[in-house]
Scaffold this active site. Structure first.
Site, PDB file in Angstrom:
ATOM      1  N   LYS A  89       0.834  -1.209   0.000  1.00  0.00           N
ATOM      2  CA  LYS A  89       0.000   0.000   0.000  1.00  0.00           C
ATOM      3  C   LYS A  89       0.864   1.254   0.000  1.00  0.00           C
ATOM      4  O   LYS A  89       0.394   2.345  -0.259  1.00  0.00           O
ATOM      5  CB  LYS A  89      -0.908   0.004   1.229  1.00  0.00           C
ATOM      6  CG  LYS A  89      -2.136  -0.887   1.068  1.00  0.00           C
ATOM      7  CD  LYS A  89      -2.982  -0.828   2.313  1.00  0.00           C
ATOM      8  CE  LYS A  89      -4.235  -1.678   2.161  1.00  0.00           C
ATOM      9  NZ  LYS A  89      -4.869  -1.983   3.428  1.00  0.00           N
TER      10      LYS A  89
HETATM   11  N1  GLU Z   1      -7.920  -6.379   7.317  1.00  0.00           N
HETATM   12  C1  GLU Z   1      -6.957  -7.390   7.010  1.00  0.00           C
HETATM   13  C2  GLU Z   1      -6.161  -6.978   5.806  1.00  0.00           C
HETATM   14  O1  GLU Z   1      -6.523  -6.028   5.149  1.00  0.00           O
HETATM   15  C3  GLU Z   1      -7.606  -8.747   6.858  1.00  0.00           C
HETATM   16  C4  GLU Z   1      -8.457  -8.941   5.698  1.00  0.00           C
HETATM   17  C5  GLU Z   1      -9.265 -10.210   5.684  1.00  0.00           C
HETATM   18  O2  GLU Z   1      -9.350 -10.971   6.648  1.00  0.00           O
HETATM   19  O3  GLU Z   1      -9.876 -10.393   4.626  1.00  0.00           O
HETATM   20  O4  GLU Z   1      -5.139  -7.572   5.519  1.00  0.00           O
END
Ligand code: GLU
Length: 331
Positions: free
Chosen positions: A258
């Site tokens: 990112k």
């Molecule tokens: N929020 C975490 C990420 O963006 C986990 C995403 C998920 O479990 O799909 O890597």
């Protein structure tokens, strides 16, 4: 274990909802702009849900506040809408769901499934140093005295005591995913020493209590799946079905970050791409359409067969990728 009445009732209701139809979700962390790998996963997750006439929820994983970036959530929402990836219901935020995480944590603790751990991140890093990277907690505090209070000004973290054996889950259209509990998952931290609820606990609780039937996400989360399935097993619930999508790698084989701003929609738009071109590019990278295609997310959806695997081989045959997980000493 026996959950308190109200938790048991809400879990049962969510599990029933899951049986009524497909309920997927996309769960970005608001740590920066989505890059094209994240966008591709979002597209696939949306397609999988819409193809089954199911629901697609948007959950913002914003518990790790120091990593959150101002404006990132708004940018994520705007990007998804720009691409035509609409979600159902209100945007969910983990930071608003701390109550249910705390209730499940205390139920697990009361059932004797958690133990306090006083190993510091530093200690765990030091002992793993010669081999580089400690993936699994070695269990130093497993049999220790269960002292709850602060020691040398520090509260313990709380770990899930993993029973021996493998952790299994349904994986895509393949024969299933699994990880060996002792060597690949270990006793994960569910409540950090600073009091923050760990990602694995929050995510496992959300998949269950939000009635998620199917999770489509990046393959970097394969090893996290073991830790999350362990929590689901501890509360006596069946995990959702998972599909782990290959990561988008750059020309050098590195995964996108990112932090690389050129890989987000801002960069792509600056390069002259509109939504139809971006959807075409994302879909072509999955062999769903020929390279150079231009189409909307809805048109892509309409072009897909209603049944059968979404991902053509070889992705569909994806097994246990050797990626390090998040269970690394999250103290
Ligand atoms: N929020 C975490 C990420 O963006 C986990 C995403 C998920 O479990 O799909 O890597």
């Amino acid at each position: 274990m026996r959950l308190p009445e109200h938790l048991q009732a809400s879990l049962a209701a969510a599990q029933e909802q899951r049986l009524r139809g497909y309920r997927g979700r996309f769960a970005p962390s608001p740590t920066g702009e989505l890059h094209r790998g994240n966008l591709r996963t979002a597209l696939l997750s949306w397609l999988a849900a819409r193809r089954r006439r199911g629901e697609w929820l948007l959950r913002i994983d914003d518990l790790d506040t120091p990593r959150n970036r101002a404006g990132a959530e708004e940018a994520i929402l705007a990007d998804l809408l720009w691409l035509g990836l609409d979600w159902d219901g209100p945007v969910l935020r983990q930071s608003r769901r701390r109550g249910i995480y705390a209730s499940v944590l205390s139920a697990l603790r009361r059932a004797g499934l958690l133990y306090p751990c006083r190993c510091s991140r530093r200690l765990l890093a030091d002992i793993s140093a010669p081999h580089g990277g400690l993936n699994v907690y070695p269990g130093f505090c497993r049999e220790g005295p269960h002292a709850w209070g602060p020691e040398q000004g520090r509260l313990p973290s709380w770990r899930l005591r993993l029973p021996p054996g493998n952790l299994h889950w349904r994986e895509g259209s393949s024969c299933g995913g699994w990880l060996d509990g002792a060597t690949a998952v270990g006793d994960g931290v569910l409540r950090r020493a600073d009091g923050v609820v760990a990602y694995h606990l929050a995510t496992a609780v959300d998949e269950l209590w939000l009635g998620i039937s199917d999770v489509v996400r990046g393959e970097d989360l394969w090893s996290s799946t073991g830790a999350q399935v362990a929590v689901m097993q501890a509360v006596g619930a069946e995990p959702p079905a998972y599909t782990h999508v290959p990561l988008w790698r750059d020309a050098n084989g590195e995964r996108l970050s990112k932090r690389d701003r050129s890989e987000g929609l801002t960069g792509l738009r600056r390069g002259g791409r509109d939504a139809a071109a971006v959807i075409g590019e994302l879909a072509a990278s999955l062999n769903l359409v020929p390279a150079g295609s231009r189409l909307s997310a809805r048109e892509l959806l309409a072009s897909l067969p209603a049944e059968g695997p979404l991902l053509p081989p070889p992705q569909q045959a994806l097994r246990q990728p050797p990626t390090p997980g998040r269970q690394q000493a999250e103290v």
